[in-house]
Design an enzyme around this catalytic site. Structure first.
Site, PDB file in Angstrom:
ATOM      1  N   ASN A   1       0.786  -1.034  -0.055  1.00  0.00           N
ATOM      2  CA  ASN A   1       0.039  -0.058  -0.094  1.00  0.00           C
ATOM      3  C   ASN A   1       0.917   1.363   0.003  1.00  0.00           C
ATOM      4  O   ASN A   1       1.452   1.579   1.243  1.00  0.00           O
ATOM      5  CB  ASN A   1      -0.982  -0.145   1.238  1.00  0.00           C
ATOM      6  CG  ASN A   1      -1.802   1.198   1.327  1.00  0.00           C
ATOM      7  OD1 ASN A   1      -1.852   1.972   0.227  1.00  0.00           O
ATOM      8  ND2 ASN A   1      -2.290   1.429   2.533  1.00  0.00           N
TER       9      ASN A   1
ATOM     10  N   HIS B   1      -9.683   1.771   4.165  1.00  0.00           N
ATOM     11  CA  HIS B   1      -8.390   1.867   5.069  1.00  0.00           C
ATOM     12  C   HIS B   1      -8.795   2.749   6.017  1.00  0.00           C
ATOM     13  O   HIS B   1      -9.535   3.637   5.980  1.00  0.00           O
ATOM     14  CB  HIS B   1      -7.348   2.471   3.968  1.00  0.00           C
ATOM     15  CG  HIS B   1      -5.921   2.475   4.697  1.00  0.00           C
ATOM     16  ND1 HIS B   1      -5.677   3.314   5.567  1.00  0.00           N
ATOM     17  CD2 HIS B   1      -5.032   1.422   4.585  1.00  0.00           C
ATOM     18  CE1 HIS B   1      -4.555   2.735   6.130  1.00  0.00           C
ATOM     19  NE2 HIS B   1      -4.272   1.871   5.519  1.00  0.00           N
TER      20      HIS B   1
ATOM     21  N   GLU C   1      -7.251   5.263   7.205  1.00  0.00           N
ATOM     22  CA  GLU C   1      -6.965   6.540   6.894  1.00  0.00           C
ATOM     23  C   GLU C   1      -8.104   7.131   6.105  1.00  0.00           C
ATOM     24  O   GLU C   1      -8.622   8.427   6.407  1.00  0.00           O
ATOM     25  CB  GLU C   1      -5.789   6.735   6.042  1.00  0.00           C
ATOM     26  CG  GLU C   1      -4.497   6.500   7.005  1.00  0.00           C
ATOM     27  CD  GLU C   1      -3.220   5.944   6.101  1.00  0.00           C
ATOM     28  OE1 GLU C   1      -2.950   5.796   5.064  1.00  0.00           O
ATOM     29  OE2 GLU C   1      -2.394   5.577   7.016  1.00  0.00           O
TER      30      GLU C   1
ATOM     31  N   GLU D   1      -6.180  -4.651  10.297  1.00  0.00           N
ATOM     32  CA  GLU D   1      -5.148  -3.467  10.590  1.00  0.00           C
ATOM     33  C   GLU D   1      -5.297  -2.986  11.668  1.00  0.00           C
ATOM     34  O   GLU D   1      -6.190  -1.821  11.783  1.00  0.00           O
ATOM     35  CB  GLU D   1      -4.962  -2.506   9.446  1.00  0.00           C
ATOM     36  CG  GLU D   1      -4.708  -3.208   8.132  1.00  0.00           C
ATOM     37  CD  GLU D   1      -4.050  -2.324   7.181  1.00  0.00           C
ATOM     38  OE1 GLU D   1      -2.645  -2.456   6.543  1.00  0.00           O
ATOM     39  OE2 GLU D   1      -4.343  -1.099   6.885  1.00  0.00           O
TER      40      GLU D   1
ATOM     41  N   GLY E   1       2.009   2.582  10.734  1.00  0.00           N
ATOM     42  CA  GLY E   1       2.877   3.649  10.673  1.00  0.00           C
ATOM     43  C   GLY E   1       3.550   3.958  12.066  1.00  0.00           C
ATOM     44  O   GLY E   1       4.430   5.141  12.058  1.00  0.00           O
TER      45      GLY E   1
ATOM     46  N   SER F   1       2.681  -1.971  10.406  1.00  0.00           N
ATOM     47  CA  SER F   1       4.280  -2.014  10.775  1.00  0.00           C
ATOM     48  C   SER F   1       4.991  -3.435  10.221  1.00  0.00           C
ATOM     49  O   SER F   1       5.804  -3.841  10.853  1.00  0.00           O
ATOM     50  CB  SER F   1       4.556  -1.633  12.031  1.00  0.00           C
ATOM     51  OG  SER F   1       4.389  -0.191  12.365  1.00  0.00           O
TER      52      SER F   1
ATOM     53  N   LYS G   1       0.203   4.167  -0.607  1.00  0.00           N
ATOM     54  CA  LYS G   1      -0.605   5.587   0.269  1.00  0.00           C
ATOM     55  C   LYS G   1      -0.166   6.566  -0.967  1.00  0.00           C
ATOM     56  O   LYS G   1      -0.010   6.313  -2.127  1.00  0.00           O
ATOM     57  CB  LYS G   1      -0.018   5.951   1.451  1.00  0.00           C
ATOM     58  CG  LYS G   1      -0.193   4.557   2.414  1.00  0.00           C
ATOM     59  CD  LYS G   1      -0.011   4.880   3.719  1.00  0.00           C
ATOM     60  CE  LYS G   1      -0.350   3.603   4.628  1.00  0.00           C
ATOM     61  NZ  LYS G   1      -0.319   3.724   6.037  1.00  0.00           N
TER      62      LYS G   1
END
Ligand code: PGA
Length: 246
Positions: free
Chosen positions: A11, A95, A97, A163, A169, A208, A13
């Protein structure tokens, strides 16, 4: 239960211009040897045509989001058919985000996943709890409620990515046992929805993931791959993860 083929889904991003994406793909082509895992790059939509042209054969590409609509007056949106037309196989939906910065609800995520399927794409539906939920020990019911809402009316051609938001991250990875705990719960929920087919569906872990932890996470009986953000940007890390799965 035979394990479905491991999926290493990258991914990117909002990283890499089309030029950078092609350079990355050329570098990968020079250093990558196919392993047992399927490799797929979820890139910004504008990168996909160049990637498709440049990536080694057998590496799939996908988008990071799509419109819940088929076509029409939705300025700024990308449809499933558009992604399909440039060779995408997958699209990430829901996702964390997107949920956090764009207010995406489970119902919207489900609409996107349905649209992906009707456009010939396999949605990678993301779910996972925040730190507050984890600290209360409510990660299983929270994540399953999100999963059921995000799969409303969605067919069985689906990948689920667990996730935990606190691991994205942050360098803080869930343990392989944490990943398996949720993967088992997710697979049970998938079995309720789709029956025995659920045994062949892929449940990924994300948060991560890197070359030195991917093998132990993916060795868990119910974890069938990873969705990787930060460590997907450098070719050396991707080769490292691919090799770790051989
Ligand atoms: P990360 O991101 O690997 O950088 O934690 C994972 C993701 O957001 O899909």
């Amino acid at each position: 239960m035979t394990k479905p083929r491991t999926l290493l889904a990258l991914n990117w991003k909002m990283n890499k211009t089309p030029t950078e994406a092609k350079n990355w793909a050329r570098e990968l082509a020079g250093s990558f040897t196919r392993g047992t895992a399927e490799l797929a790059v979820m890139a910004p939509a504008i990168d996909l045509p160049g990637l498709k042209e440049t990536l080694p054969g057998g590496v799939d590409v996908g988008g990071q989001d799509i419109s819940p609509h088929e076509s029409g007056a939705y300025t700024g949106e990308i449809s499933a058919a558009m992604l399909r037309d440039v060779g995408a196989t997958y699209v990430v939906v829901g996702h964390s985000e997107r949920r956090e910065y764009h207010g995406e609800t489970d119902a919207l995520v489900a609409a996107k996943a349905r649209q992906a399927q009707s456009g010939g794409l396999t949605p990678i539906v993301c779910v996972g709890e925040g730190l507050d939920v984890r600290e209360r020990g409510e990660q299983v019911p929270y994540t399953l409620a999100q999963l059921r809402g995000s799969l409303e009316g969605v067919g069985e051609n689906v990948v689920v990515a667990y996730e935990p938001v606190w691991a994205i991250g942050t360098g803080r990875t869930a343990t392989a046992d944490d990943a398996e705990e949720l993967a088992v719960a997710i697979r049970d929920a998938l079995r309720e929805l789709y029956g025995d087919v659920a045994d062949g569906l892929r449940v990924l872990y994300g948060g991560s993931v890197k070359p030195d932890n991917i093998a132990s996470i993916c060795a868990q009986p119910n974890v069938n791959g990873a969705l990787v953000g930060g460590a997907s940007l450098k070719v050396a890390d991707v080769v490292g993860m691919n090799d770790a799965l051989k």
